[in-house]
Design a protein around this motif. Sequence first.
Motif, PDB file in Angstrom:
ATOM      1  N   ARG A   1      22.579  15.058 -66.460  1.00  0.00           N
ATOM      2  CA  ARG A   1      23.318  14.039 -65.696  1.00  0.00           C
ATOM      3  C   ARG A   1      22.707  13.770 -64.331  1.00  0.00           C
ATOM      4  NH1 ARG A   1      29.126  16.651 -65.784  1.00  0.00           N
ATOM      5  NH2 ARG A   1      27.791  18.471 -65.421  1.00  0.00           N
ATOM      6  N   ASP A   2      21.864  14.696 -63.843  1.00  0.00           N
ATOM      7  CA  ASP A   2      21.240  14.499 -62.544  1.00  0.00           C
ATOM      8  C   ASP A   2      19.996  13.616 -62.618  1.00  0.00           C
ATOM      9  OD1 ASP A   2      23.009  16.016 -60.937  1.00  0.00           O
ATOM     10  OD2 ASP A   2      22.088  17.867 -61.667  1.00  0.00           O
ATOM     11  N   GLY A   3      19.490  13.361 -63.809  1.00  0.00           N
ATOM     12  CA  GLY A   3      18.263  12.590 -63.949  1.00  0.00           C
ATOM     13  C   GLY A   3      18.494  11.097 -63.850  1.00  0.00           C
ATOM     14  N   PRO A   4      17.483  10.350 -63.387  1.00  0.00           N
ATOM     15  CA  PRO A   4      17.641   8.899 -63.242  1.00  0.00           C
ATOM     16  C   PRO A   4      17.842   8.173 -64.564  1.00  0.00           C
ATOM     17  CG  PRO A   4      15.367   9.565 -62.822  1.00  0.00           C
ATOM     18  CD  PRO A   4      16.172  10.815 -62.897  1.00  0.00           C
ATOM     19  N   ILE A   5      17.266   8.675 -65.672  1.00  0.00           N
ATOM     20  CA  ILE A   5      17.440   7.982 -66.953  1.00  0.00           C
ATOM     21  C   ILE A   5      18.894   8.048 -67.399  1.00  0.00           C
ATOM     22  CG2 ILE A   5      16.846   8.006 -69.407  1.00  0.00           C
ATOM     23  CD1 ILE A   5      14.116   8.768 -68.748  1.00  0.00           C
ATOM     24  N   TYR A   6      19.511   9.202 -67.254  1.00  0.00           N
ATOM     25  CA  TYR A   6      20.907   9.353 -67.682  1.00  0.00           C
ATOM     26  C   TYR A   6      21.810   8.364 -66.944  1.00  0.00           C
ATOM     27  CZ  TYR A   6      25.157  11.668 -69.279  1.00  0.00           C
ATOM     28  OH  TYR A   6      26.373  11.928 -69.863  1.00  0.00           O
ATOM     29  N   LYS A   7      21.454   8.035 -65.719  1.00  0.00           N
ATOM     30  CA  LYS A   7      22.282   7.147 -64.907  1.00  0.00           C
ATOM     31  C   LYS A   7      21.940   5.671 -65.102  1.00  0.00           C
ATOM     32  CE  LYS A   7      22.610  10.762 -61.391  1.00  0.00           C
ATOM     33  NZ  LYS A   7      22.229  11.177 -60.024  1.00  0.00           N
ATOM     34  N   THR A   8      20.956   5.384 -65.970  1.00  0.00           N
ATOM     35  CA  THR A   8      20.525   3.997 -66.180  1.00  0.00           C
ATOM     36  C   THR A   8      21.319   3.370 -67.333  1.00  0.00           C
ATOM     37  OG1 THR A   8      18.290   4.564 -65.434  1.00  0.00           O
ATOM     38  CG2 THR A   8      18.551   2.512 -66.678  1.00  0.00           C
ATOM     39  N   GLU A   9      22.023   2.314 -67.028  1.00  0.00           N
ATOM     40  CA  GLU A   9      22.883   1.684 -68.027  1.00  0.00           C
ATOM     41  C   GLU A   9      22.090   0.991 -69.120  1.00  0.00           C
ATOM     42  OE1 GLU A   9      26.237   0.839 -70.028  1.00  0.00           O
ATOM     43  OE2 GLU A   9      26.084   2.099 -68.233  1.00  0.00           O
ATOM     44  N   ARG A  10      20.977   0.341 -68.747  1.00  0.00           N
ATOM     45  CA  ARG A  10      20.191  -0.373 -69.755  1.00  0.00           C
ATOM     46  C   ARG A  10      18.722  -0.369 -69.360  1.00  0.00           C
ATOM     47  NH1 ARG A  10      21.108  -6.696 -71.318  1.00  0.00           N
ATOM     48  NH2 ARG A  10      19.498  -7.010 -69.744  1.00  0.00           N
ATOM     49  N   ILE A  11      17.864  -0.095 -70.356  1.00  0.00           N
ATOM     50  CA  ILE A  11      16.417  -0.083 -70.140  1.00  0.00           C
ATOM     51  C   ILE A  11      15.816  -1.218 -70.967  1.00  0.00           C
ATOM     52  CG2 ILE A  11      14.290   1.238 -70.480  1.00  0.00           C
ATOM     53  CD1 ILE A  11      16.124   3.776 -70.211  1.00  0.00           C
ATOM     54  N   ASP A  12      15.090  -2.111 -70.308  1.00  0.00           N
ATOM     55  CA  ASP A  12      14.563  -3.297 -70.984  1.00  0.00           C
ATOM     56  C   ASP A  12      13.049  -3.259 -71.183  1.00  0.00           C
ATOM     57  OD1 ASP A  12      17.010  -4.672 -71.288  1.00  0.00           O
ATOM     58  OD2 ASP A  12      16.936  -5.330 -69.199  1.00  0.00           O
TER      59      ASP A  12
ATOM     60  N   VAL B   1      29.006  28.452 -47.363  1.00  0.00           N
ATOM     61  CA  VAL B   1      29.111  27.011 -47.575  1.00  0.00           C
ATOM     62  C   VAL B   1      28.203  26.634 -48.738  1.00  0.00           C
ATOM     63  CG1 VAL B   1      28.546  24.741 -46.621  1.00  0.00           C
ATOM     64  CG2 VAL B   1      29.758  26.418 -45.217  1.00  0.00           C
ATOM     65  N   VAL B   2      28.725  25.865 -49.672  1.00  0.00           N
ATOM     66  CA  VAL B   2      27.924  25.294 -50.754  1.00  0.00           C
ATOM     67  C   VAL B   2      27.686  23.824 -50.434  1.00  0.00           C
ATOM     68  CG1 VAL B   2      27.905  24.606 -53.180  1.00  0.00           C
ATOM     69  CG2 VAL B   2      28.695  26.887 -52.537  1.00  0.00           C
ATOM     70  N   VAL B   3      26.420  23.445 -50.314  1.00  0.00           N
ATOM     71  CA  VAL B   3      26.052  22.042 -50.130  1.00  0.00           C
ATOM     72  C   VAL B   3      25.724  21.498 -51.513  1.00  0.00           C
ATOM     73  CG1 VAL B   3      24.493  20.420 -49.009  1.00  0.00           C
ATOM     74  CG2 VAL B   3      25.209  22.492 -47.806  1.00  0.00           C
ATOM     75  N   GLY B   4      26.655  20.738 -52.079  1.00  0.00           N
ATOM     76  CA  GLY B   4      26.543  20.303 -53.465  1.00  0.00           C
ATOM     77  C   GLY B   4      25.793  19.009 -53.618  1.00  0.00           C
ATOM     78  N   ARG B   5      24.589  19.095 -54.206  1.00  0.00           N
ATOM     79  CA  ARG B   5      23.778  17.899 -54.449  1.00  0.00           C
ATOM     80  C   ARG B   5      23.312  17.855 -55.903  1.00  0.00           C
ATOM     81  NH1 ARG B   5      25.841  17.105 -50.286  1.00  0.00           N
ATOM     82  NH2 ARG B   5      24.967  16.194 -48.375  1.00  0.00           N
ATOM     83  N   SER B   6      24.034  18.539 -56.794  1.00  0.00           N
ATOM     84  CA  SER B   6      23.699  18.490 -58.217  1.00  0.00           C
ATOM     85  C   SER B   6      24.980  18.562 -59.030  1.00  0.00           C
ATOM     86  CB  SER B   6      22.773  19.651 -58.604  1.00  0.00           C
ATOM     87  OG  SER B   6      23.491  20.874 -58.661  1.00  0.00           O
ATOM     88  N   SER B   7      24.902  18.174 -60.291  1.00  0.00           N
ATOM     89  CA  SER B   7      26.081  18.192 -61.157  1.00  0.00           C
ATOM     90  C   SER B   7      26.571  19.609 -61.419  1.00  0.00           C
ATOM     91  CB  SER B   7      25.752  17.498 -62.498  1.00  0.00           C
ATOM     92  OG  SER B   7      25.421  16.143 -62.287  1.00  0.00           O
ATOM     93  N   GLU B   8      25.674  20.596 -61.326  1.00  0.00           N
ATOM     94  CA  GLU B   8      26.042  21.981 -61.596  1.00  0.00           C
ATOM     95  C   GLU B   8      26.593  22.706 -60.371  1.00  0.00           C
ATOM     96  OE1 GLU B   8      22.176  23.107 -62.867  1.00  0.00           O
ATOM     97  OE2 GLU B   8      22.665  22.981 -64.986  1.00  0.00           O
ATOM     98  N   ALA B   9      26.532  22.058 -59.201  1.00  0.00           N
ATOM     99  CA  ALA B   9      26.938  22.728 -57.967  1.00  0.00           C
ATOM    100  C   ALA B   9      28.400  23.183 -57.974  1.00  0.00           C
ATOM    101  CB  ALA B   9      26.665  21.818 -56.772  1.00  0.00           C
ATOM    102  N   PRO B  10      29.366  22.403 -58.494  1.00  0.00           N
ATOM    103  CA  PRO B  10      30.741  22.904 -58.527  1.00  0.00           C
ATOM    104  C   PRO B  10      30.888  24.188 -59.339  1.00  0.00           C
ATOM    105  CG  PRO B  10      30.720  20.536 -58.866  1.00  0.00           C
ATOM    106  CD  PRO B  10      29.295  20.991 -58.930  1.00  0.00           C
ATOM    107  N   GLU B  11      30.172  24.283 -60.453  1.00  0.00           N
ATOM    108  CA  GLU B  11      30.228  25.484 -61.275  1.00  0.00           C
ATOM    109  C   GLU B  11      29.710  26.698 -60.502  1.00  0.00           C
ATOM    110  OE1 GLU B  11      28.132  27.142 -65.380  1.00  0.00           O
ATOM    111  OE2 GLU B  11      28.298  24.990 -65.050  1.00  0.00           O
ATOM    112  N   GLU B  12      28.644  26.498 -59.723  1.00  0.00           N
ATOM    113  CA  GLU B  12      28.098  27.604 -58.947  1.00  0.00           C
ATOM    114  C   GLU B  12      29.037  27.983 -57.798  1.00  0.00           C
ATOM    115  OE1 GLU B  12      23.911  28.026 -58.373  1.00  0.00           O
ATOM    116  OE2 GLU B  12      23.489  26.195 -59.490  1.00  0.00           O
TER     117      GLU B  12
ATOM    118  N   ILE C   1      22.270  25.724 -50.856  1.00  0.00           N
ATOM    119  CA  ILE C   1      21.893  24.317 -50.950  1.00  0.00           C
ATOM    120  C   ILE C   1      21.459  24.065 -52.392  1.00  0.00           C
ATOM    121  CG2 ILE C   1      20.372  22.512 -50.065  1.00  0.00           C
ATOM    122  CD1 ILE C   1      20.215  24.156 -47.452  1.00  0.00           C
ATOM    123  N   LEU C   2      22.304  23.360 -53.133  1.00  0.00           N
ATOM    124  CA  LEU C   2      22.117  23.234 -54.580  1.00  0.00           C
ATOM    125  C   LEU C   2      21.744  21.798 -54.929  1.00  0.00           C
ATOM    126  CD1 LEU C   2      25.180  25.393 -55.672  1.00  0.00           C
ATOM    127  CD2 LEU C   2      22.828  26.118 -55.227  1.00  0.00           C
ATOM    128  N   ARG C   3      20.439  21.565 -54.997  1.00  0.00           N
ATOM    129  CA  ARG C   3      19.916  20.250 -55.362  1.00  0.00           C
ATOM    130  C   ARG C   3      19.584  20.235 -56.852  1.00  0.00           C
ATOM    131  NH1 ARG C   3      16.988  21.357 -50.500  1.00  0.00           N
ATOM    132  NH2 ARG C   3      17.584  19.972 -48.777  1.00  0.00           N
TER     133      ARG C   3
END
Length: 283
Positions: free
Chosen positions: A36-47, A144-155, A214-216
């Motif tokens: 989910r952190d990758g740019p492709i996963y966030k792309t709605e349509r690829i032409d 302090v957790v600096v959350g910058r990834s989808s897995e950061a809440p789990e950590e 710092i969780l990127r």
Amino acid sequence: MAYDIAVIGGGPAGLSAAVQARQRNKSVVVISGDDRDGPIYKTERIDNYLGLPQIRGPELLERFRKHADSMGVERKTGRALNIMQMNGAFYISIGSDMAQAGAVVLAPGVARGVKYPGEAEHLGAGVSYCATCDGMLYRGRDVVVVGRSSEAPEEANFLQEIGCRVTYVAPREPEGLHGGIPFVKGVRIEVLGEKTVTGVRADGRELSCAGVFILRAAIAPTDLLPGLALRDGYVAVDRDMAASIPGVFAAGDCTGLPLQISKAVGEGLVAGHRAAEYLDKHK
């Protein structure tokens, strides 16, 4: 676990490299975080991917993954934290786990965002990139957790469960965070302290703590492997996708523009092929 080739990154470049290496009968592990952190996963349509117009990003990524799975590519979920070279082998730290390989293909994409003020100066003195590795050091203390990834809440939840007093800082409140963990909205981050961390400043608000995680989604290739040569801020490679360190290859967005899927897949093919050849020559 020992493999012939370790691929850092589970996007188009990394999976393409893995498939090519498996076609040459090499054992391969792909190390990557949450898709989910990758740019492709966030792309709605690829032409503009040849033969598959108007495909959704998650669907294309799933096709790539199924192809790699069918070839016997193994996968380890987690962030690669560092790579050490010793006695002709590479040792990749993945959280509290470790993988060994004879060659490495770097395909982590672009590590977006620069280091925060005070981050580099306090690395190993209160700054960590891995909750499962270093969390026990802060049991009973404020972190302090600096959350910058989808897995950061789990950590962050893990840190709370082992007895840390956790505050979660991110641009927006995440899903899945335990109810007992305070959330602080923060974009501009600064790590505070002289020799060791004493706090974090988030959008001007100071939070006292003994450690900051710092969780990127990804770590810059030069942080993974110090001494790696760059060109215009990207990993420098030759036409064989070989980097400046023997046995290390790179492909995809980390090697520079254009940041396109077709380019990533093609470079991954070359990197996987050449990594397999490198192993054959250095048996």
